[in-house]
Design a protein around this motif. Structure first.
Motif, PDB file in Angstrom:
ATOM      1  N   ARG A  34       0.836  -1.211   0.000  1.00 42.13           N
ATOM      2  CA  ARG A  34       0.000   0.000   0.000  1.00 42.13           C
ATOM      3  C   ARG A  34       0.864   1.252   0.000  1.00 42.13           C
ATOM      4  NH1 ARG A  34      -2.063   3.886  -0.833  1.00 42.13           N
ATOM      5  NH2 ARG A  34      -4.086   4.691  -0.193  1.00 42.13           N
ATOM      6  N   LEU A  35       1.957   1.230   0.773  1.00 45.04           N
ATOM      7  CA  LEU A  35       2.853   2.384   0.809  1.00 45.04           C
ATOM      8  C   LEU A  35       3.592   2.551  -0.518  1.00 45.04           C
ATOM      9  CD1 LEU A  35       4.217   1.998   4.435  1.00 45.04           C
ATOM     10  CD2 LEU A  35       2.651   3.762   3.586  1.00 45.04           C
ATOM     11  N   LEU A  36       3.959   1.464  -1.152  1.00 44.22           N
ATOM     12  CA  LEU A  36       4.622   1.556  -2.458  1.00 44.22           C
ATOM     13  C   LEU A  36       3.675   2.105  -3.517  1.00 44.22           C
ATOM     14  CD1 LEU A  36       6.674  -1.752  -2.394  1.00 44.22           C
ATOM     15  CD2 LEU A  36       7.616   0.561  -2.607  1.00 44.22           C
ATOM     16  N   VAL A  37       2.436   1.670  -3.486  1.00 45.79           N
ATOM     17  CA  VAL A  37       1.440   2.146  -4.460  1.00 45.79           C
ATOM     18  C   VAL A  37       1.209   3.652  -4.306  1.00 45.79           C
ATOM     19  CG1 VAL A  37      -1.016   1.986  -5.070  1.00 45.79           C
ATOM     20  CG2 VAL A  37       0.334  -0.087  -4.789  1.00 45.79           C
ATOM     21  N   ALA A  38       1.423   4.171  -3.113  1.00 45.73           N
ATOM     22  CA  ALA A  38       1.235   5.604  -2.869  1.00 45.73           C
ATOM     23  C   ALA A  38       2.337   6.458  -3.510  1.00 45.73           C
ATOM     24  CB  ALA A  38       1.167   5.884  -1.369  1.00 45.73           C
ATOM     25  N   VAL A  45      -2.765   7.198   8.652  1.00 51.80           N
ATOM     26  CA  VAL A  45      -2.975   5.983   9.443  1.00 51.80           C
ATOM     27  C   VAL A  45      -4.396   5.449   9.247  1.00 51.80           C
ATOM     28  CG1 VAL A  45      -3.180   5.139  11.825  1.00 51.80           C
ATOM     29  CG2 VAL A  45      -1.191   6.488  11.131  1.00 51.80           C
ATOM     30  N   GLY A  46      -5.383   6.324   9.293  1.00 48.24           N
ATOM     31  CA  GLY A  46      -6.773   5.894   9.118  1.00 48.24           C
ATOM     32  C   GLY A  46      -7.024   5.226   7.786  1.00 48.24           C
ATOM     33  N   ARG A  47      -6.394   5.728   6.737  1.00 52.22           N
ATOM     34  CA  ARG A  47      -6.534   5.136   5.404  1.00 52.22           C
ATOM     35  C   ARG A  47      -5.903   3.742   5.363  1.00 52.22           C
ATOM     36  NH1 ARG A  47     -10.013   5.422   2.206  1.00 52.22           N
ATOM     37  NH2 ARG A  47      -9.850   3.215   2.370  1.00 52.22           N
ATOM     38  N   LEU A  48      -4.729   3.612   5.976  1.00 51.29           N
ATOM     39  CA  LEU A  48      -4.066   2.307   6.017  1.00 51.29           C
ATOM     40  C   LEU A  48      -4.908   1.283   6.779  1.00 51.29           C
ATOM     41  CD1 LEU A  48      -0.376   3.390   6.604  1.00 51.29           C
ATOM     42  CD2 LEU A  48      -1.221   2.093   4.647  1.00 51.29           C
ATOM     43  N   VAL A  49      -5.449   1.700   7.914  1.00 47.54           N
ATOM     44  CA  VAL A  49      -6.287   0.792   8.704  1.00 47.54           C
ATOM     45  C   VAL A  49      -7.510   0.384   7.891  1.00 47.54           C
ATOM     46  CG1 VAL A  49      -7.779   0.654  10.755  1.00 47.54           C
ATOM     47  CG2 VAL A  49      -5.458   1.582  10.945  1.00 47.54           C
ATOM     48  N   ALA A  50      -8.148   1.326   7.230  1.00 47.67           N
ATOM     49  CA  ALA A  50      -9.328   1.011   6.408  1.00 47.67           C
ATOM     50  C   ALA A  50      -8.961   0.079   5.254  1.00 47.67           C
ATOM     51  CB  ALA A  50      -9.945   2.299   5.875  1.00 47.67           C
ATOM     52  N   ILE A  62      -5.202   0.371  14.956  1.00 45.36           N
ATOM     53  CA  ILE A  62      -4.095   1.341  14.862  1.00 45.36           C
ATOM     54  C   ILE A  62      -2.851   0.786  15.536  1.00 45.36           C
ATOM     55  CG2 ILE A  62      -3.306   3.625  15.609  1.00 45.36           C
ATOM     56  CD1 ILE A  62      -6.166   4.630  15.090  1.00 45.36           C
ATOM     57  N   GLY A  63      -3.018   0.148  16.677  1.00 50.84           N
ATOM     58  CA  GLY A  63      -1.880  -0.472  17.350  1.00 50.84           C
ATOM     59  C   GLY A  63      -1.266  -1.583  16.515  1.00 50.84           C
TER      60      GLY A  63
END
Length: 114
Positions: A34-38, A45-50, A62-63
């Protein structure tokens, strides 16, 4: 040369000698992908969790994400002394960003070649 990343196929990473890095469980790879695609942009953080949990994220989402990021940092920069900030997977404002050059990601090299 540094760390190389693979997005074409299973998400993977290799050190400068071409040795695969131990990325851990599937969720760790999901975060890395997901971070590479960005493409060097901050992902909140909220987007990653979702993105990690399709339905309702767990109470400790989140933890859990922070645990995944910490494990990825150890895998991607194994020689980094503790307490020294990561230069590759960086906390930036409300989220995280993976700082990778175009030459470090197979999908981006493919785009450039095509």
């Amino acid at each position: 040369m540094g760390v190389q990343f693979g997005l074409l196929g299973p998400v993977a990473a290799w050190d400068s000698d071409g040795v695969p890095l131990p990325l851990g469980a599937p969720r760790h790879r999901e975060v890395l992908g997901r971070l590479l695609v960005a493409r060097n942009r901050v992902v909140p953080v909220g987007r990653l969790v979702a993105d990690l949990w399709e339905d309702e994220p767990p109470a400790g989402g989140i933890g859990a994400l922070r645990t995944f990021v910490a494990a990825l940092r150890r895998a991607l920069e194994p020689g980094r002394p503790s307490r020294q900030p990561s230069r590759l997977l960086v906390t930036d404002g409300p989220g995280y960003v993976l700082r990778a050059g175009r030459e470090a990601v197979d999908a981006w090299r493919f785009e450039d070649a095509a």
